[in-house]
Motif scaffolding. Structure first.
Motif, PDB file in Angstrom:
ATOM      1  N   LEU A   1       0.838  -1.194   0.000  1.00 54.49           N
ATOM      2  CA  LEU A   1       0.000   0.000   0.000  1.00 54.49           C
ATOM      3  C   LEU A   1       0.870   1.240   0.000  1.00 54.49           C
ATOM      4  O   LEU A   1       1.993   1.221   0.521  1.00 54.49           O
ATOM      5  CB  LEU A   1      -0.913   0.019   1.225  1.00 54.49           C
ATOM      6  N   ASP A   2       0.346   2.338  -0.556  1.00 58.67           N
ATOM      7  CA  ASP A   2       1.085   3.601  -0.538  1.00 58.67           C
ATOM      8  C   ASP A   2       0.754   4.380   0.724  1.00 58.67           C
ATOM      9  O   ASP A   2       0.028   3.890   1.604  1.00 58.67           O
ATOM     10  CB  ASP A   2       0.823   4.406  -1.812  1.00 58.67           C
ATOM     11  N   ASP A   3       1.266   5.596   0.820  1.00 62.51           N
ATOM     12  CA  ASP A   3       1.104   6.361   2.060  1.00 62.51           C
ATOM     13  C   ASP A   3      -0.325   6.848   2.275  1.00 62.51           C
ATOM     14  O   ASP A   3      -0.658   7.383   3.333  1.00 62.51           O
ATOM     15  CB  ASP A   3       2.086   7.536   2.107  1.00 62.51           C
TER      16      ASP A   3
ATOM     17  N   GLY B   1      -2.791   4.623   1.794  1.00 64.29           N
ATOM     18  CA  GLY B   1      -3.502   3.384   2.068  1.00 64.29           C
ATOM     19  C   GLY B   1      -4.081   2.714   0.846  1.00 64.29           C
ATOM     20  O   GLY B   1      -4.851   1.757   0.963  1.00 64.29           O
ATOM     21  N   ALA B   2      -3.683   3.179  -0.355  1.00 61.16           N
ATOM     22  CA  ALA B   2      -4.181   2.582  -1.590  1.00 61.16           C
ATOM     23  C   ALA B   2      -3.286   1.426  -2.019  1.00 61.16           C
ATOM     24  O   ALA B   2      -2.056   1.488  -1.875  1.00 61.16           O
ATOM     25  CB  ALA B   2      -4.244   3.632  -2.699  1.00 61.16           C
ATOM     26  N   VAL B   3      -3.895   0.375  -2.550  1.00 65.39           N
ATOM     27  CA  VAL B   3      -3.143  -0.771  -3.042  1.00 65.39           C
ATOM     28  C   VAL B   3      -2.358  -0.356  -4.287  1.00 65.39           C
ATOM     29  O   VAL B   3      -2.906   0.231  -5.225  1.00 65.39           O
ATOM     30  CB  VAL B   3      -4.083  -1.944  -3.375  1.00 65.39           C
ATOM     31  N   ILE B   4      -1.068  -0.665  -4.315  1.00 64.80           N
ATOM     32  CA  ILE B   4      -0.182  -0.221  -5.394  1.00 64.80           C
ATOM     33  C   ILE B   4      -0.302  -1.109  -6.624  1.00 64.80           C
ATOM     34  O   ILE B   4      -0.277  -0.625  -7.760  1.00 64.80           O
ATOM     35  CB  ILE B   4       1.277  -0.193  -4.892  1.00 64.80           C
ATOM     36  N   ARG B   5      -0.409  -2.400  -6.428  1.00 60.36           N
ATOM     37  CA  ARG B   5      -0.469  -3.368  -7.540  1.00 60.36           C
ATOM     38  C   ARG B   5      -1.117  -4.655  -7.027  1.00 60.36           C
ATOM     39  O   ARG B   5      -1.260  -4.846  -5.816  1.00 60.36           O
ATOM     40  CB  ARG B   5       0.942  -3.684  -8.076  1.00 60.36           C
ATOM     41  N   PRO B   6      -1.536  -5.552  -7.928  1.00 62.41           N
ATOM     42  CA  PRO B   6      -2.079  -6.834  -7.459  1.00 62.41           C
ATOM     43  C   PRO B   6      -1.083  -7.572  -6.569  1.00 62.41           C
ATOM     44  O   PRO B   6       0.136  -7.459  -6.749  1.00 62.41           O
ATOM     45  CB  PRO B   6      -2.335  -7.600  -8.761  1.00 62.41           C
ATOM     46  N   ALA B   7      -1.608  -8.302  -5.608  1.00 66.94           N
ATOM     47  CA  ALA B   7      -0.766  -9.048  -4.673  1.00 66.94           C
ATOM     48  C   ALA B   7      -0.175 -10.268  -5.351  1.00 66.94           C
ATOM     49  O   ALA B   7      -0.871 -10.993  -6.072  1.00 66.94           O
ATOM     50  CB  ALA B   7      -1.582  -9.476  -3.459  1.00 66.94           C
TER      51      ALA B   7
ATOM     52  N   ALA C   1       9.162   2.139  -4.893  1.00 69.52           N
ATOM     53  CA  ALA C   1       9.427   3.420  -4.229  1.00 69.52           C
ATOM     54  C   ALA C   1       8.197   3.969  -3.511  1.00 69.52           C
ATOM     55  O   ALA C   1       8.324   4.798  -2.601  1.00 69.52           O
ATOM     56  CB  ALA C   1       9.922   4.435  -5.253  1.00 69.52           C
ATOM     57  N   ARG C   2       7.013   3.494  -3.897  1.00 67.85           N
ATOM     58  CA  ARG C   2       5.765   4.001  -3.299  1.00 67.85           C
ATOM     59  C   ARG C   2       5.355   3.239  -2.043  1.00 67.85           C
ATOM     60  O   ARG C   2       4.407   3.639  -1.360  1.00 67.85           O
ATOM     61  CB  ARG C   2       4.628   3.905  -4.318  1.00 67.85           C
ATOM     62  N   ILE C   3       6.059   2.152  -1.714  1.00 69.73           N
ATOM     63  CA  ILE C   3       5.618   1.290  -0.611  1.00 69.73           C
ATOM     64  C   ILE C   3       5.675   2.007   0.728  1.00 69.73           C
ATOM     65  O   ILE C   3       6.724   2.502   1.152  1.00 69.73           O
ATOM     66  CB  ILE C   3       6.472   0.012  -0.545  1.00 69.73           C
ATOM     67  N   ALA C   4       4.530   2.055   1.388  1.00 67.88           N
ATOM     68  CA  ALA C   4       4.455   2.604   2.750  1.00 67.88           C
ATOM     69  C   ALA C   4       3.974   1.561   3.753  1.00 67.88           C
ATOM     70  O   ALA C   4       4.180   1.726   4.957  1.00 67.88           O
ATOM     71  CB  ALA C   4       3.523   3.818   2.788  1.00 67.88           C
ATOM     72  N   HIS C   5       3.332   0.488   3.240  1.00 74.39           N
ATOM     73  CA  HIS C   5       2.830  -0.569   4.113  1.00 74.39           C
ATOM     74  C   HIS C   5       3.025  -1.917   3.425  1.00 74.39           C
ATOM     75  O   HIS C   5       2.670  -2.084   2.257  1.00 74.39           O
ATOM     76  CB  HIS C   5       1.348  -0.374   4.437  1.00 74.39           C
TER      77      HIS C   5
ATOM     78  N   ALA D   1      10.022   0.507   8.481  1.00 75.54           N
ATOM     79  CA  ALA D   1       8.916   1.361   8.925  1.00 75.54           C
ATOM     80  C   ALA D   1       7.598   0.969   8.266  1.00 75.54           C
ATOM     81  O   ALA D   1       6.518   1.297   8.782  1.00 75.54           O
ATOM     82  CB  ALA D   1       9.235   2.817   8.613  1.00 75.54           C
ATOM     83  N   ALA D   2       7.681   0.261   7.135  1.00 71.74           N
ATOM     84  CA  ALA D   2       6.473  -0.163   6.431  1.00 71.74           C
ATOM     85  C   ALA D   2       5.886  -1.451   6.997  1.00 71.74           C
ATOM     86  O   ALA D   2       4.776  -1.846   6.625  1.00 71.74           O
ATOM     87  CB  ALA D   2       6.776  -0.353   4.943  1.00 71.74           C
TER      88      ALA D   2
END
Length: 496
Positions: free
Chosen positions: A85-87, A89-95, A149-153, A206-207
């Protein structure tokens, strides 16, 4: 009343039970799967949420209970998957899922970067295999740098559902132990493993979600989740865990000496331990359990996908598996199948493909070929059982998953192992385990000290009609066929 949810590869199930394990309602919703020739196996997390909503509502409708009757909910999720997820809380790509083998080169690179399997074993007590979460992170870093680079979680599938349910980012020891960046001995994240992927490992650390104990409560349902599910915001959410951990609880595998074999899309064999069971070869995963101990486990990536695919190939339904076993003898007339249609995890052959050996004009029948598929799958599980228990035979084995529905397949496992095979009532061990854990966590949150083993004893019932005893007269034939399987595995893949 309590709800257990099991988010698997092919679908999501839900089970409503009372505190004694009596089933009040069941629900199910199917999943779609993204598959590519590269070995990619992916799903968008939104389908997990949609399927959970549908399954829970179906179970509640069957139970005919008011919304406020449900005290606590627990989630079981397919292990090893990576939801990022990004900062916002949106899913960045399929799992990427447990069965994704596209990341095999990335896993090799990660293992080598820390000094090889021995170094991983010494530092973390576990050796990452293709399919573990760390290889998926390495894949994103190498091949999708913009997404990386967008990973926050960083979340596992069951973590993602818990986040959707409560708004919290948390992880539980059992599921976390299958990531490859978790120390199974200390029950703690291992940031040094993440530094292999990104020198700025502090960002990845931190993610990571907060770790919680298996008897913990994550929180209450959010208003959005409660409305979607048809529940109230007073409903608590338990820690939950990986599908194998919940399957262990759902078969009463929460004390020493119990063995569970699961024959689903993948196959697993596992046995509870009060202490870590560490294997320097990496074949036995020394996972933590979701009941307070450890769960040494061996997983193979090919099981009912092979048998259902074989039945389809012959233009038959899944009942042909049982028909073929009844019509043929152990050893399939000398045919051996190495059933690695999706590559394989144990043995570690992520790029392997299925192989059929020993065909002749005499033995080449649909029934023999079907038996060879079933035997190939089962021999892989048997090899895993030997790794976990050594020469100590199992006296009783709980069998779950789609394969447990077949009487001849149960008989085959009994004959191969010499053990009594028992099958829990119903086929929702993951759901039941999640619900039992929810009872445990709910009680702890209210000051009750009931042990999870006592709850499992009360809630896990056996289907007496499916109890199977071994036919000792067939064991020698299976021993011979297993020996041939191992010899041919060594011949084709160099695996002993």
């Amino acid at each position: 009343m309590f709800i257990g949810v099991d988010c698997g590869t092919q679908g999501t199930k839900a089970l409503v039970i009372d505190e004694n394990g009596r089933v009040r309602g069941r629900g199910h919703a199917a999943h779609s799967l993204i598959e590519r020739d590269s070995g990619a196996r992916e799903q968008h997390p939104s389908i997990w949420v949609d399927a959970m909503i549908a399954a829970v509502r179906m179970a509640l409708k069957e139970a005919a209970l008011p919304a406020d009757a449900i005290r606590c909910l627990g989630v079981s999720g397919q292990q090893h998957g990576l939801a990022v997820l990004d900062d916002k809380g949106a899913v960045i790509r399929p799992a990427k899922l447990w069965c994704d083998t596209e990341t095999a080169p990335d896993n090799e690179r990660v293992v080598a970067a820390l000094g090889g399997p021995k170094a991983w074993y010494e530092k973390l007590g576990i050796i990452p295999l293709t399919g573990y979460t760390i290889s998926k992170l390495a894949f994103l870093a190498e091949r999708e740098p913009d997404n990386f680079a967008r990973i926050a979680h960083i979340l596992l599938p069951h973590d993602y559902l818990n986040h959707w349910l409560t708004g919290r980012f948390v992880a539980e020891y059992g599921d976390a132990s299958g990531t490859g960046f978790f120390d199974v001995r200390k029950r703690a994240w291992a940031p040094e493993a993440l530094s292999i992927i990104d020198r700025n490992s502090g960002r990845l650390a931190a993610a990571l979600p907060e770790l919680i104990a298996p008897d913990a409560i994550v929180g209450k349902l959010t208003p959005v989740a409660a409305e979607a599910l048809g529940l109230t915001t007073n409903c608590l959410v338990a820690a939950g865990g990986g599908d194998n951990m919940m399957g262990a609880i759902g078969t009463g595998n929460v004390r020493e000496g119990v063995v569970t074999i699961s024959l689903g899309t993948s196959a697993t064999v596992f046995s509870y331990s009060d202490t870590p069971v560490l294997d320097p070869s990496g074949a036995v995963a020394p996972f933590c359990s979701s009941s307070g101990g450890w769960l040494p486990l061996v997983c193979t990536m090919n099981a009912t996908n092979v048998t259902s695919g074989g039945a389809h190939l012959f233009g038959r339904d899944i009942g042909f598996v049982s028909e073929a076993l009844d019509a043929t003898a152990p050893g399939a007339g000398g045919i051996t199948m190495l059933p690695f249609l999706n590559g394989e995890r144990t043995p570690d052959l992520p790029t392997a493909r299925g192989t059929i050996l020993g065909l002749s004009a005499v033995n080449m029948t649909p029934e023999n070929l079907m038996r060879a598929m079933v035997e190939g799958v089962t021999f892989g599980v048997l090899a895993g059982l030997h790794r976990i228990r050594g020469d100590k035979p199992a006296e009783r084995v709980f069998m779950i998953g789609g394969g447990a529905r077949s009487k001849p397949w149960r008989q085959m496992v009994a004959d191969m192992t010499g053990a009594e095979i028992v099958v829990p009532t119903g086929d929702e061990a993951g759901c039941l385990g999640a619900a039992i854990q929810a009872i445990w966590a709910y009680g702890r949150s209210n000051g009750a000290g009931e042990d999870i083993a006592a709850i499992a004893d009360r809630c896990v019932s056996l289907d007496a009609d499916k109890t199977t005893t071994p036919a000792l007269s067939r064991k020698s034939a299976y021993d011979d066929a297993f020996g041939l399987y191992r010899a041919r595995l060594a011949l084709v893949h160099g695996v002993k």
